[in-house]
Motif scaffolding. Structure first.
Motif, PDB file in Angstrom:
ATOM      1  N   PRO A  53      86.911  60.080 -31.814  1.00  0.00           N
ATOM      2  CA  PRO A  53      86.093  59.012 -32.739  1.00  0.00           C
ATOM      3  C   PRO A  53      85.809  58.128 -31.982  1.00  0.00           C
ATOM      4  N   GLY A  54      86.694  57.635 -30.751  1.00  0.00           N
ATOM      5  CA  GLY A  54      86.186  56.688 -29.855  1.00  0.00           C
ATOM      6  C   GLY A  54      85.442  57.065 -28.737  1.00  0.00           C
ATOM      7  N   ALA A  55      85.048  58.305 -28.743  1.00  0.00           N
ATOM      8  CA  ALA A  55      83.776  58.734 -27.677  1.00  0.00           C
ATOM      9  C   ALA A  55      82.484  58.934 -28.006  1.00  0.00           C
ATOM     10  N   GLN A  56      81.775  58.472 -27.343  1.00  0.00           N
ATOM     11  CA  GLN A  56      80.195  58.707 -27.271  1.00  0.00           C
ATOM     12  C   GLN A  56      80.146  60.384 -26.871  1.00  0.00           C
ATOM     13  N   VAL A  57      79.600  61.108 -27.819  1.00  0.00           N
ATOM     14  CA  VAL A  57      79.685  62.525 -27.707  1.00  0.00           C
ATOM     15  C   VAL A  57      78.097  62.767 -27.553  1.00  0.00           C
ATOM     16  N   VAL A  58      77.476  63.642 -26.635  1.00  0.00           N
ATOM     17  CA  VAL A  58      76.166  63.896 -26.358  1.00  0.00           C
ATOM     18  C   VAL A  58      75.935  65.392 -26.322  1.00  0.00           C
ATOM     19  N   GLY A  59      75.273  66.108 -27.239  1.00  0.00           N
ATOM     20  CA  GLY A  59      75.020  67.635 -27.118  1.00  0.00           C
ATOM     21  C   GLY A  59      73.448  67.521 -26.390  1.00  0.00           C
ATOM     22  N   LEU A  60      73.456  68.349 -25.437  1.00  0.00           N
ATOM     23  CA  LEU A  60      72.292  68.763 -24.651  1.00  0.00           C
ATOM     24  C   LEU A  60      72.077  70.138 -24.947  1.00  0.00           C
ATOM     25  N   ASP A  61      70.505  70.272 -24.999  1.00  0.00           N
ATOM     26  CA  ASP A  61      70.139  71.885 -25.009  1.00  0.00           C
ATOM     27  C   ASP A  61      68.617  71.775 -24.733  1.00  0.00           C
ATOM     28  N   SER A  62      68.141  72.843 -24.318  1.00  0.00           N
ATOM     29  CA  SER A  62      66.912  73.237 -23.650  1.00  0.00           C
ATOM     30  C   SER A  62      66.074  73.743 -24.854  1.00  0.00           C
ATOM     31  N   SER A  63      66.558  74.052 -25.969  1.00  0.00           N
ATOM     32  CA  SER A  63      65.625  74.702 -27.102  1.00  0.00           C
ATOM     33  C   SER A  63      65.318  73.579 -28.278  1.00  0.00           C
ATOM     34  N   PRO A  64      64.012  73.299 -28.328  1.00  0.00           N
ATOM     35  CA  PRO A  64      63.658  72.549 -29.540  1.00  0.00           C
ATOM     36  C   PRO A  64      64.163  73.109 -30.755  1.00  0.00           C
ATOM     37  N   GLU A  65      64.121  74.374 -31.054  1.00  0.00           N
ATOM     38  CA  GLU A  65      64.595  75.033 -32.319  1.00  0.00           C
ATOM     39  C   GLU A  65      65.950  74.854 -32.618  1.00  0.00           C
ATOM     40  N   MET A  66      66.720  74.907 -31.488  1.00  0.00           N
ATOM     41  CA  MET A  66      68.445  74.677 -31.801  1.00  0.00           C
ATOM     42  C   MET A  66      68.440  73.305 -32.332  1.00  0.00           C
ATOM     43  N   LEU A  67      68.073  72.470 -31.344  1.00  0.00           N
ATOM     44  CA  LEU A  67      68.163  70.902 -31.552  1.00  0.00           C
ATOM     45  C   LEU A  67      67.526  70.387 -32.937  1.00  0.00           C
ATOM     46  N   ALA A  68      66.505  71.270 -33.389  1.00  0.00           N
ATOM     47  CA  ALA A  68      66.238  70.628 -34.776  1.00  0.00           C
ATOM     48  C   ALA A  68      67.424  70.899 -35.911  1.00  0.00           C
ATOM     49  N   LYS A  69      68.341  71.823 -35.649  1.00  0.00           N
ATOM     50  CA  LYS A  69      69.295  72.149 -36.569  1.00  0.00           C
ATOM     51  C   LYS A  69      70.484  70.960 -36.408  1.00  0.00           C
ATOM     52  N   SER A  70      70.179  70.001 -35.476  1.00  0.00           N
ATOM     53  CA  SER A  70      71.501  69.247 -35.037  1.00  0.00           C
ATOM     54  C   SER A  70      71.179  67.831 -35.625  1.00  0.00           C
ATOM     55  N   ARG A  71      70.228  67.638 -36.199  1.00  0.00           N
ATOM     56  CA  ARG A  71      69.844  66.210 -36.920  1.00  0.00           C
ATOM     57  C   ARG A  71      70.707  65.897 -37.827  1.00  0.00           C
TER      58      ARG A  71
END
Length: 259
Positions: A53-71
């Motif tokens: 919880p003390g970290a800034q966690v960033v997920g990277l992906d090249s698929s807009p379709e996948m990232l739409a599910k991350s919101r």
């Protein structure tokens, strides 16, 4: 090539387990910056935000379709965010403490040449953990390639399916990590996945390995290819009393940069 997030998470328990087997070997106590390369729909990246919880966690992906599910995941955790990015052009910053990449590098041509640069850019004490499928010689893949290379399909599918250069063996990743000045651990696990329903192996590969074929063919031809491929899969993976056993070998490697 578009991804279908709903299809990808259809067998969530089996797709998720290697992630936790991988991240369980990361012994970072209080990282400040964590990156998940090829995060897909982001549900597993969210577990890293819970763990640290003390970290800034960033997920990277090249698929807009996948990232739409991350919101929804990002909205629920103040230390979690996602970005559209190409792994092949990424480098860790000097502040990166942990890098995780799970079932993603097989989609990055030349990733074994990129790995030394990624490790070199890490600061002392930082962690890098990877998992890739090691089943490219399994019937699920050899049957797909054989059909794609047959006279009926070779003209339309030539060069669509990679094989020899897709991933390395565990020993190769171990050597790369050791040569980069890391303490490292590498291993393999074959999961005997019990899949339910009719044609379950076809349903599995529709979410991953079959995507390049489906993207290369018009819909009617994709259905014809699937029908023939499915018949071959059903013979190679017959249903048993409890379901269909689908062995799946995976390759893991974890490194910590020496100080």
């Amino acid at each position: 090539m578009k991804w279908d997030p709903e299809k990808y998470v259809q067998f969530g328990d089996y797709r998720d387990r290697p992630y936790f087997d991988l991240t369980g070997r990361i012994h970072a106590e209080a990282p400040r910056h964590v990156v998940d390369l090829g995060c897909g729909p982001g549900n597993l990246t969210a577990t890293l935000a819970d763990r640290w919880p003390g970290a800034q966690v960033v997920g990277l992906d090249s698929s807009p379709e996948m990232l739409a599910k991350s919101r929804d995941h990002a909205a629920a955790a103040p230390n979690l965010s996602y970005e559209l990015a190409d792994i092949g052009h990424w480098l860790p910053s000097g502040e990166t403490d942990v890098v995780v990449t799970n079932a993603a590098l097989q989609w990055v041509p030349g990733h074994r040449e990129l790995l030394p640069a990624w490790l070199d850019a890490l600061k002392p004490g930082a962690w890098f953990a990877l998992q890739v499928p090691g089943n490219f010689n399994a019937p699920s893949h050899t049957l797909m390639r054989e059909l794609a290379e047959s006279p009926a399909w070779a003209g339309r599918l030539a060069g669509v399916l990679r094989h020899d250069d897709v991933v390395g063996e565990a020993a190769e990743y171990l050597d790369i990590m050791l040569d980069a000045g890391c303490a490292a651990d590498a291993w393999e696990t074959t999961y005997l996945q019990l899949l339910p329903g009719a044609h379950p192996v076809l349903e599995w590969v529709r979410g991953t390995g079959l995507r390049p074929v489906l993207a290369a063919l018009p819909a009617d031809e994709a259905r014809d290819f699937e029908a023939e491929y499915s018949a071959r899969l059903d013979e190679a993976y017959p249903a048993g009393r409890h379901g269909t056993v689908f062995p799946f070998r995976r390759t893991f490697a974890v490194a910590q940069k020496r100080g």
